[in-house]
Design an enzyme around this catalytic site. Structure first.
Site, PDB file in Angstrom:
ATOM      1  CB  CYS A  56      12.407 -41.726 -18.008  1.00  9.80           C
ATOM      2  SG  CYS A  56      11.819 -40.307 -18.944  1.00  9.80           S
ATOM      3  CG  ASP A  89      50.059 -37.518   8.689  1.00 16.92           C
ATOM      4  OD1 ASP A  89      51.183 -37.009   8.691  1.00 16.92           O
ATOM      5  OD2 ASP A  89      49.316 -37.574   9.688  1.00 16.92           O
ATOM      6  CG  ASP A 109      47.999 -34.484   7.487  1.00 17.14           C
ATOM      7  OD1 ASP A 109      49.212 -34.395   7.225  1.00 17.14           O
ATOM      8  OD2 ASP A 109      47.550 -35.163   8.431  1.00 17.14           O
ATOM      9  CG  ASP A 122      45.468 -37.349  11.818  1.00 18.36           C
ATOM     10  OD1 ASP A 122      46.533 -37.092  11.212  1.00 18.36           O
ATOM     11  OD2 ASP A 122      45.395 -37.470  13.047  1.00 18.36           O
ATOM     12  CB  CYS A 153      11.106 -36.959 -15.577  1.00 18.89           C
ATOM     13  SG  CYS A 153       9.784 -37.854 -16.417  1.00 18.89           S
TER      14      CYS A 153
END
Length: 754
Positions: free
Chosen positions: A18, A447, A653, A649, A21
């Site tokens: 659980c 972009d 950026d 990309d 634990c």
């Protein structure tokens, strides 16, 4: 301390039941000197450890976890597939043992229930004498039947409770062990105590049914959790176990884990590529759908790159390994998914705070329930056993109906399934925070070049001043762009190559961010300053603007100017086509109520033309933005209260991706963008932006549903148990099914459309 003193390890942990634990492990391990952090994933049964190897070792951490009643094993970075197979074999053995344990408990419990709760029991024992004697013998028989259920089938709960007590904490095992032990001891007291021959029935069926129901629930839960982690297993299985390495004139089969950069590997038709590399011999078509998402074979010949996990087609390939083991693209993808599944989104903090006090609070409520029932029944009637039994049963019902499991599994199972589903769709979500935050964005900023366009512009026109030839313009422009990595540089170099034009030599080359490139080159038999770039570069090099003689550029065209000896001598136009998925992807974002913007360093006219073609409103176009200013543009939107998702990309950026609320990087982009982006879109598909946002929203909806169920379940059933409405055995069945329902609800994400 410096980062050089920090190492990371992944651990497989067995025996957690659980949220308490996982909290115990995190609390005890984080106290160890040298441990920087540990994040335990209850749903995946593993942990991510960050530590200082000069102060503490991984075996020491594993020993500490083992001392708490769990079993910790290091997950190797290399030879991961064999480790997973061994782990699955252990899990299958454990599952078979759990099934056998459950069946034993079930059979014994059925016999106990038949003897104690049906006329058959009394009919069997009435031949021995009086009713009291028959009842006593029946109780004794149930006692011996219940012993193996309580202390053999239920031994795991005592072990779990002992580990929790050593950590001065409580967990689900504590609740089960205490509740069933109280019920068993009370039934034993009625069987062998002063009231043994009073004709009272000893309720051994209570503890037996409790343990049986809990065993059933954990068995179903483990199976469901296994399905939640199927995505990582599928990714790992893409790497073959063996590879064929060329050794001189012979080919030797070796384990993939032994491959090293420089090895030449032979891949036959239909086999998976075992590592990343470059083809040195052969020609074939390769299925790269695991990377691109498109079921289209890519032609591979000498000099082309191949990626581990892809499938060779019809030809024989030989390639030289460049990255192997944990350095391959596929290994990095697996690592990203595992780190995301092991991370905790901010919403998990509520569950952590509740689980830290859950067990003590439940035990306190059970004790209060016991005392109140004694008072309500009347202390004067305690001697007859009726009041005591009712009080005990109510207290036991409270203990066993409370379920920290459902609360602990509410978030990690949904995160596991959500990130796994994303990986299957080519959407790599790096951490739980990104998964939670993405669904709340209000604006998506794209972009332009390489993000919504193909990133492969082509020269469409060359306009020269009188006396200047197109050939000389392209030769000089290509000479300037040889040292640039900009997409427009590739367009110029390609145009020169198509016309068999040799590029000229350039000295003192300099790339000017947001402007272009410049240097010293031969022009009209003189070494003069030359430059190739946008209007900013023209102003910087000539002191004036662009001459009116040049015809305005058409819509969607990026124009670059060639400057030589202080004058503009040519204008070169390039056009970059939209990606096929751009229009549909942007429409999907607008349809779900988001604002969409375009952020570009291109001219306003060119940026607006591309935006109009893609379906982005003109008022949401931000053009003529220098790379250094992109981050400021994103910050301005954030300061206005927007929750911004930046999609890019390129290297330029990177600051904007880091500044945005969520940064998404196209996988075909630069390594820097991939490193900074919190989400990586493997398929370079603009539609995946909307899919990632929808996936985040649906995952968070599942988490909230799970929390609502877990909290509502406990808030509703604990009072019913306090009121004596729920019998202990019914409470046990409810607890067993609660965690199963949470995991099952999370698994529905695998079928949800995004």
């Amino acid at each position: 301390m410096s980062d050089s003193s920090t190492a990371t390890a992944r651990l497989a942990i067995e025996g957690m039941s659980c949220a308490s634990c996982s909290s115990i492990i995190e609390r005890m391990v984080s106290r160890m000197p040298g441990v920087r952090a540990i994040a335990v994933n209850l749903a995946a049964n593993n942990a991510t450890l960050t530590y200082d190897p000069a102060v503490v070792s991984v075996p020491e951490v594993c020993e500490t976890i083992d001392g708490l009643g769990f079993v910790a094993t290091v997950i190797p970075a290399e030879d991961r597939q064999n480790f997973d197979e061994e782990r699955r074999a252990k899990e299958r053995a454990t599952e078979r043992r759990d099934v056998a344990t459950f069946l034993v408990a079930l059979c014994l419990t059925v016999v106990i229930v038949v003897l104690s709760m049906t006329p058959l029991g009394m009919a069997l024992f009435m031949r021995t004498g009086s009713h009291a004697d028959a009842m006593h013998l029946m109780n004794v028989a149930c006692f011996f039947l219940c012993l193996p259920v309580q202390f053999v089938c239920g031994a795991r709960y005592y072990r779990g409770m002992w580990g929790a007590l050593k950590a001065r904490a409580g967990n689900m095992d504590t609740l089960v062990a205490i509740g069933t032990t109280v019920a068993f001891c009370y039934a034993t007291y009625l069987t062998f105590g002063p009231r043994a021959y009073d004709g009272a029935m000893a309720p051994f069926e209570t503890s037996a049914m409790l343990i049986t129901f809990v065993l059933l629930g954990k068995m179903l839960e483990h199976r469901a959790k296994g399905r939640a982690g199927a995505a990582v297993e599928e990714l790992v299985s893409l790497t073959p176990k063996d590879a064929r390495v060329r050794k001189g004139d012979s080919v030797v089969e070796v384990p993939v884990s032994s491959l090293m950069p420089g090895d030449v590997v032979v891949v036959r038709p239909g086999e998976r590529v075992p590592a990343d590399g470059v083809v040195v011999q052969g020609h074939s078509s390769v299925d790269e759908s695991m990377l691109t998402g498109e079921p289209v074979y890519q032609e591979k010949a000498e000099g082309d790159e191949v990626t581990g996990g892809t499938v060779n087609g019809t030809g024989l390939l030989e390639f030289r390994v460049t990255r192997s083991g944990s350095d391959t693209t596929l290994a990095h993808i697996v690592q990203l998914v595992e780190e995301a599944q092991g991370s905790k989104p901010p919403v998990q903090r509520l569950a952590d705070r509740i689980s830290a006090v859950f067990v003590p609070v439940v035990l306190g409520i059970a004790l209060v329930t016991f005392v109140v029932w004694l008072i309500v029944q009347g202390l004067a009637n305690v001697a007859d056993g009726v009041a005591l039994e009712r009080a005990l049963m109510a207290g036991v019902a409270v203990v066993v109906v409370a379920c920290p499991c459902a609360l602990g599994l509410a978030t990690p199972t949904a995160v596991m399934v959500g990130t796994g589903r994303g990986a299957e769709e080519g959407i790599l979500i790096k951490d739980g925070e990104a998964l939670e935050t993405t669904g709340s964005v209000t604006r998506v900023v794209f972009d332009k070049t390489g993000t919504i366009t193909m990133g492969m512009p082509e020269v469409s026109a060359v306009n020269c001043v009188p006396g200047v030839s197109e050939q000389s313009v392209l030769a000089l422009a290509a000479g300037l762009e040889r040292g640039s990595e900009h997409p427009l540089a590739r367009a110029v170099l390609m145009a020169a190559a198509e016309r068999d034009i040799d590029s000229g030599g350039v000295a003192d080359f300099e790339a000017v961010p947001g402007h272009g490139v410049r240097g010293i080159a031969r022009w009209n038999n003189e070494d003069v300053p030359v430059g190739f770039g946008n209007e900013r570069l023209v102003v910087a090099m000539t002191g004036t603007g662009v001459p009116d003689a040049f015809v305005p550029a058409g819509p969607g065209v990026t124009r670059m100017y060639l400057v030589a000896a202080g004058a503009v001598v040519a204008a070169v136009d390039a056009r970059d086509e939209l990606k096929p998925t751009a229009v549909e992807g942007i429409r999907a974002l607008l349809d779900i109520g988001l604002h969409v913007s375009l952020l570009s360093g291109d001219s306003t006219e060119a940026a607006r033309a591309v935006a109009a073609e893609a379906g982005i409103p003109e008022e949401d176009v931000m053009a003529d933005v220098l790379p250094a200013d992109k981050s400021a543009a994103i910050q301005a939107l954030v300061d206005e209260g927007e929750r911004v998702c930046m999609v890019g990309d390129g290297i330029n950026d990177t600051p904007a991706l880091a500044t945005a609320t969520v940064g998404m990087a196209m996988a075909a982009g630069s390594d820097a963008a991939l490193e900074v982006g919190q989400i990586v879109l493997m398929h370079d598909d603009v539609r995946d932006v909307a899919r990632a946002i929808n996936l985040s929203r649906k995952t968070m909806r599942k988490i909230h549903q799970n929390f609502g169920w877990a909290l509502g379940y406990n808030c509703l059933l604990i009072p019913l148990a306090c009121a004596g409405i729920l019998a202990p055995e019914v409470s046990g069945a409810c607890m067993a099914l609660s965690s199963v329902s949470v995991v099952t609800n999370s698994l529905l994400l695998r079928r949800a459309s995004i």
